[in-house]
Write a protein that holds these residues in place. Structure first.
Motif, PDB file in Angstrom:
ATOM      1  N   CYS A 102     -34.870  -9.148 -26.243  1.00 25.53           N
ATOM      2  CA  CYS A 102     -34.091  -9.222 -24.970  1.00 25.53           C
ATOM      3  C   CYS A 102     -34.774  -8.092 -23.926  1.00 25.53           C
ATOM      4  CB  CYS A 102     -32.752  -9.015 -25.426  1.00 25.53           C
ATOM      5  SG  CYS A 102     -31.518  -9.031 -23.760  1.00 25.53           S
ATOM      6  N   HIS A 139     -32.981  -6.540 -22.001  1.00 25.30           N
ATOM      7  CA  HIS A 139     -32.199  -5.555 -21.459  1.00 25.30           C
ATOM      8  C   HIS A 139     -32.490  -4.253 -22.321  1.00 25.30           C
ATOM      9  CE1 HIS A 139     -27.532  -3.975 -21.734  1.00 25.30           C
ATOM     10  NE2 HIS A 139     -28.414  -3.282 -21.026  1.00 25.30           N
ATOM     11  N   CYS A 195     -27.322 -13.454 -25.375  1.00 27.51           N
ATOM     12  CA  CYS A 195     -27.863 -12.478 -26.333  1.00 27.51           C
ATOM     13  C   CYS A 195     -26.680 -12.056 -27.142  1.00 27.51           C
ATOM     14  CB  CYS A 195     -28.549 -11.387 -25.754  1.00 27.51           C
ATOM     15  SG  CYS A 195     -29.022  -9.755 -26.788  1.00 27.51           S
ATOM     16  N   HIS A 214     -25.300  -7.929 -25.551  1.00 24.63           N
ATOM     17  CA  HIS A 214     -24.413  -7.337 -24.601  1.00 24.63           C
ATOM     18  C   HIS A 214     -24.347  -8.562 -23.426  1.00 24.63           C
ATOM     19  CE1 HIS A 214     -26.800  -3.863 -26.009  1.00 24.63           C
ATOM     20  NE2 HIS A 214     -25.708  -3.533 -25.882  1.00 24.63           N
TER      21      HIS A 214
HETATM   22  S1  FES Z   1     -29.926  -6.278 -25.782  1.00 22.32           S
HETATM   23 FE1  FES Z   1     -29.641  -8.156 -25.183  1.00 22.32          FE
HETATM   24  S2  FES Z   1     -28.003  -8.263 -23.752  1.00 22.32           S
HETATM   25 FE2  FES Z   1     -28.468  -5.986 -24.220  1.00 22.32          FE
END
Ligand code: FES
Length: 85
Positions: free
Chosen positions: A24, A26, A43, A46
């Motif tokens: 991801c 993020h 995901c 989060h």
């Molecule tokens: S790691 Fe995927 S949304 Fe935070």
């Protein structure tokens, strides 16, 4: 799964296998346990969403560059993923 240094997530999207990077954008957690709806994965960490056809990150501001996607062919029981750079 890891294949020759590539960390991949495979999803069944309405009968079509899609392959994307399993990291991801993020904070880098894996997305392979995410839920799939309408061709997009959410995901599990989060909630960031990605279009599994293009890899694009779906935000409230629109589509942004997202996950790397890989070409996939299904030959019999085998799933072949093109991981060439
Ligand atoms: S790691 Fe995927 S949304 Fe935070």
């Amino acid at each position: 799964m890891r294949v020759r240094g590539h960390y991949l997530a495979l999803f069944d999207v309405d009968g079509t296998v899609r392959a994307v990077q399993n990291t991801c954008l993020h904070v880098g957690n894996p997305i392979d346990d995410g839920t799939v709806k309408d061709g997009c994965v959410t995901c599990p960490w989060h909630g960031w969403r990605y279009d599994l056809r293009s890899g694009e990150h779906l935000t409230v501001f629109g589509r942004r560059p997202g996950l790397r996607t890989y070409e996939v062919r299904v030959v019999g029981d085998d799933i072949m993923v093109d991981i060439e750079d």
